[in-house]
Design an enzyme around this catalytic site. Structure first.
Site, mmCIF file in Angstrom:
data_model
loop_
_atom_site.group_PDB
_atom_site.id
_atom_site.type_symbol
_atom_site.label_atom_id
_atom_site.label_comp_id
_atom_site.label_asym_id
_atom_site.label_seq_id
_atom_site.Cartn_x
_atom_site.Cartn_y
_atom_site.Cartn_z
ATOM 1 N N LYS A 136 54.528 14.410 17.772
ATOM 2 C CA LYS A 136 53.410 13.529 17.388
ATOM 3 C C LYS A 136 53.871 12.489 16.380
ATOM 4 C CE LYS A 136 50.453 14.957 14.040
ATOM 5 N NZ LYS A 136 50.175 14.037 12.932
ATOM 6 N N CYS A 150 44.052 14.180 7.821
ATOM 7 C CA CYS A 150 43.875 15.443 7.096
ATOM 8 C C CYS A 150 43.628 15.184 5.621
ATOM 9 C CB CYS A 150 45.123 16.311 7.237
ATOM 10 S SG CYS A 150 45.302 17.045 8.847
ATOM 11 N N ARG A 170 45.869 10.607 -0.766
ATOM 12 C CA ARG A 170 46.959 10.079 0.074
ATOM 13 C C ARG A 170 46.971 8.570 -0.090
ATOM 14 N NH1 ARG A 170 47.347 13.521 5.643
ATOM 15 N NH2 ARG A 170 49.418 12.603 5.690
ATOM 16 N N ASP A 223 54.853 20.406 6.300
ATOM 17 C CA ASP A 223 54.062 20.735 7.493
ATOM 18 C C ASP A 223 54.291 22.183 7.947
ATOM 19 O OD1 ASP A 223 53.102 18.207 7.439
ATOM 20 O OD2 ASP A 223 53.868 17.582 9.382
HETATM 21 C C1 UD1 Z 1 53.994 12.077 7.115
HETATM 22 C C2 UD1 Z 1 53.670 12.979 8.271
HETATM 23 C C3 UD1 Z 1 53.043 14.273 7.776
HETATM 24 C C4 UD1 Z 1 53.936 14.928 6.755
HETATM 25 C C5 UD1 Z 1 54.321 13.937 5.644
HETATM 26 C C6 UD1 Z 1 55.351 14.499 4.676
HETATM 27 C C7 UD1 Z 1 53.183 11.439 10.073
HETATM 28 C C8 UD1 Z 1 52.168 10.886 10.997
HETATM 29 N N1 UD1 Z 1 52.732 12.299 9.153
HETATM 30 O O1 UD1 Z 1 52.778 11.757 6.455
HETATM 31 O O2 UD1 Z 1 52.874 15.137 8.904
HETATM 32 O O3 UD1 Z 1 53.265 16.031 6.182
HETATM 33 O O4 UD1 Z 1 54.885 12.752 6.224
HETATM 34 O O5 UD1 Z 1 56.477 14.920 5.353
HETATM 35 O O6 UD1 Z 1 54.363 11.177 10.201
HETATM 36 N N2 UD1 Z 1 52.421 8.936 -1.359
HETATM 37 C C9 UD1 Z 1 51.994 8.158 -2.408
HETATM 38 N N3 UD1 Z 1 51.878 6.816 -2.205
HETATM 39 C C10 UD1 Z 1 52.168 6.230 -1.011
HETATM 40 C C11 UD1 Z 1 52.601 7.039 0.060
HETATM 41 C C12 UD1 Z 1 52.701 8.403 -0.146
HETATM 42 O O7 UD1 Z 1 51.724 8.661 -3.503
HETATM 43 O O8 UD1 Z 1 52.035 5.000 -0.901
HETATM 44 C C13 UD1 Z 1 52.506 10.412 -1.553
HETATM 45 C C14 UD1 Z 1 51.475 11.129 -0.662
HETATM 46 O O9 UD1 Z 1 50.223 11.165 -1.302
HETATM 47 C C15 UD1 Z 1 52.102 12.484 -0.510
HETATM 48 C C16 UD1 Z 1 53.598 12.156 -0.466
HETATM 49 O O10 UD1 Z 1 53.737 10.869 -1.059
HETATM 50 O O11 UD1 Z 1 51.817 13.265 -1.636
HETATM 51 C C17 UD1 Z 1 54.183 12.167 0.935
HETATM 52 O O12 UD1 Z 1 53.545 11.196 1.722
HETATM 53 P P1 UD1 Z 1 54.231 10.504 2.987
HETATM 54 O O13 UD1 Z 1 55.663 10.890 3.083
HETATM 55 O O14 UD1 Z 1 53.890 9.069 2.939
HETATM 56 O O15 UD1 Z 1 53.451 11.213 4.177
HETATM 57 P P2 UD1 Z 1 52.717 10.545 5.405
HETATM 58 O O16 UD1 Z 1 53.514 9.408 5.938
HETATM 59 O O17 UD1 Z 1 51.287 10.352 5.093
#
Ligand code: UD1
Length: 431
Positions: free
Chosen positions: A31, A126, A131, A316
């Site tokens: 996914k 989720c 986030r 995950d």
């Molecule tokens: C992606 C995955 C998700 C996985 C996550 C971490 C997809 C569709 N989803 O989510 O399944 O659990 O990576 O491996 O690929 N953060 C900030 N500011 C930002 C961006 C992120 O503070 O601008 C924080 C988030 O709140 C979180 C952490 O960084 O605590 C990780 O986020 P991120 O790696 O961006 O995860 P996703 O891309 O949302």
């Protein structure tokens, strides 16, 4: 479950636990690869053929966004999605479409790369704690993009065009890395991302874009260099297998004293999760295209599992591993370092008889000899999967409601588990 047209049909899983999970399955496509690749088709002229695309509600949501933007999207029976892009007609996405999933945020970089401007809303997905997208936004600003936020809406323009930039991420965010890559592939000049996310799904996106004509180099460790090109052309691409789904089905065998063989794992780095099953005492072996797990009668505890960015222990997988370790012969300790609220499944597992205590980012799991069926609600995608795994081993019947969360990431989880011997049925939820 959101159907192909996007209407709500609520279902629950009814599981009579105690059946051993054994047999052979073919793994679904990832996914987290398929979604950014679908967003990236916005940048590529002509036709993209995406093979091994899992049939998931999030994939339907991405298809609806692409259709809204002016692409033609068709799905063949064999898991192939064809996106025809003969010109993007809009640079905006409605709040309703954006809120259907978290990954809709990846259309930010894709639309910027294509149109040089865009306007969309904060995404859904989720609820795992805050986030934010601050890392995405500050990186894109370095590339000359002017961004304003009002009432949940993000407006972006690039009055002087999108320029390559040197970007150092404060945290290797997966989504931010993808958005920067997508905004940079057609930008003027070179972009360098330091401390970029290194998940296999990022490499799959890069591999798709390179086939389309992009110039991207993933250099040592966590640096990605992108040299902007004028045009990208659609191509054929096979999505990598889903490592989280693979680990989930291995977990189902591990907790039920079963044995499972998963084929279709070629090109997958299984070493990122097999070690944990070995620590639990399971026998795991890989051969060509398949991975095989045979459970150990009693599961061994794991002293310390700390979630980290790839190649560390995946957040995950935290709930999935926890569901198995609930039945270990001793104490396991988890530390969740990626998301603030990723222990929402704990109450449901405790209702099934598990003994888990949460202290902030730490969860202490005292293994119990038995779990019992219970009526629980899926709180999020992986949390719902963890409840399903525990229910397979529990004595009696469990009903898991709100499985729309589970359907976002697992292709026909009920049919897959039933084919492995589980007594599991999908039934309409009556409220
Ligand atoms: C992606 C995955 C998700 C996985 C996550 C971490 C997809 C569709 N989803 O989510 O399944 O659990 O990576 O491996 O690929 N953060 C900030 N500011 C930002 C961006 C992120 O503070 O601008 C924080 C988030 O709140 C979180 C952490 O960084 O605590 C990780 O986020 P991120 O790696 O961006 O995860 P996703 O891309 O949302």
């Amino acid at each position: 479950m959101l159907c192909k047209k996007g209407c709500d049909i609520l279902h629950k899983l009814v599981i009579n636990g105690g059946k051993r999970i054994s047999g052979e399955i073919k793994l679904q496509g990832a996914k987290n690869s398929a979604l950014p690749i679908m967003a990236a088709t916005v940048l590529a002229d002509g036709q993209t053929v995406i093979k091994n695309c899992p049939e998931l509600t999030d994939i339907y949501a991405a298809s609806r966004i692409l259709t809204h933007l002016g692409c033609k999207v068709s799905r063949c029976e064999n898991g192939t999605i064809i996106v025809s892009n003969s010109g993007i007609e809009k640079d905006s996405i409605s709040e309703k479409l954006m809120r259907e999933m978290r990954s809709s945020i990846i259309f930010l970089g894709a639309l910027l790369g294509r149109c040089g401007s865009c306007s969309l809303y904060f995404p859904g997905g989720c609820q795992l704690g805050p986030r934010p997208v601050d890392i995405h936004i500050s990186a894109l600003r370095k590339m000359g993009i002017v961004i304003s936020e009002e009432h949940g809406k993000i407006n972006c323009t690039a009055p002087n065009g999108i320029k390559g930039a040197k970007i150092m991420l404060e945290f290797p965010s997966v989504g931010a890395t993808e958005n920067i890559i997508l905004a940079a592939v057609k930008a003027e000049g070179e972009t360098e991302i330091k401390n970029a996310a290194r998940e296999p799904e990022i490499h799959d996106l890069v591999s798709y874009l390179v086939k389309c004509g992009a110039k991207i180099e993933c250099t040592s460790g966590s640096t990605i260099k992108i040299c902007g090109v004028d045009r990208l052309y659609g191509c054929e691409h096979q999505v990598i297998p889903d490592r989280i789904a693979a680990a989930t089905y291995l977990a189902a065998a591990a907790i039920t004293d079963g044995a499972v063989c998963i084929s279709g794992i070629s090109s997958l780095d299984v070493s990122s999760f097999t070690g944990y099953f070995e620590q639990m005492g399971c026998s795991v072996c890989t051969c060509n295209d398949s991975i095989y797990l045979k459970a150990r009668n009693r599961i061994l505890p794991i002293k310390s599992l700390k979630t980290m960015p790839y190649p560390g222990f995946a957040t995950d997988l935290q709930s999935i591993m926890m569901s198995v370790l609930c039945m270990a012969d001793g104490t396991s300790v988890f530390e969740e370092n990626i998301f603030e609220s990723r222990y929402k499944h704990v109450d449901a597992l405790n209702m099934m008889g598990a003994d888990i205590k949460v202290y902030g980012k730490i969860a202490v799991v005292e293994g119990v000899k038995k779990l019992y069926g219970a009526n629980v609600e899926a709180t999020d995608l992986r949390g719902g999967a963890a409840m399903t795994i525990s229910a397979l081993a529990a004595e009696g019947t469990s009903e898991i409601t709100c499985i729309n969360h589970i359907d976002r990431g697992y292709e026909k989880i009920d049919s897959v588990l039933a084919s492995l011997g589980a007594d599991i049925k999908r039934k309409p939820e009556t409220r």
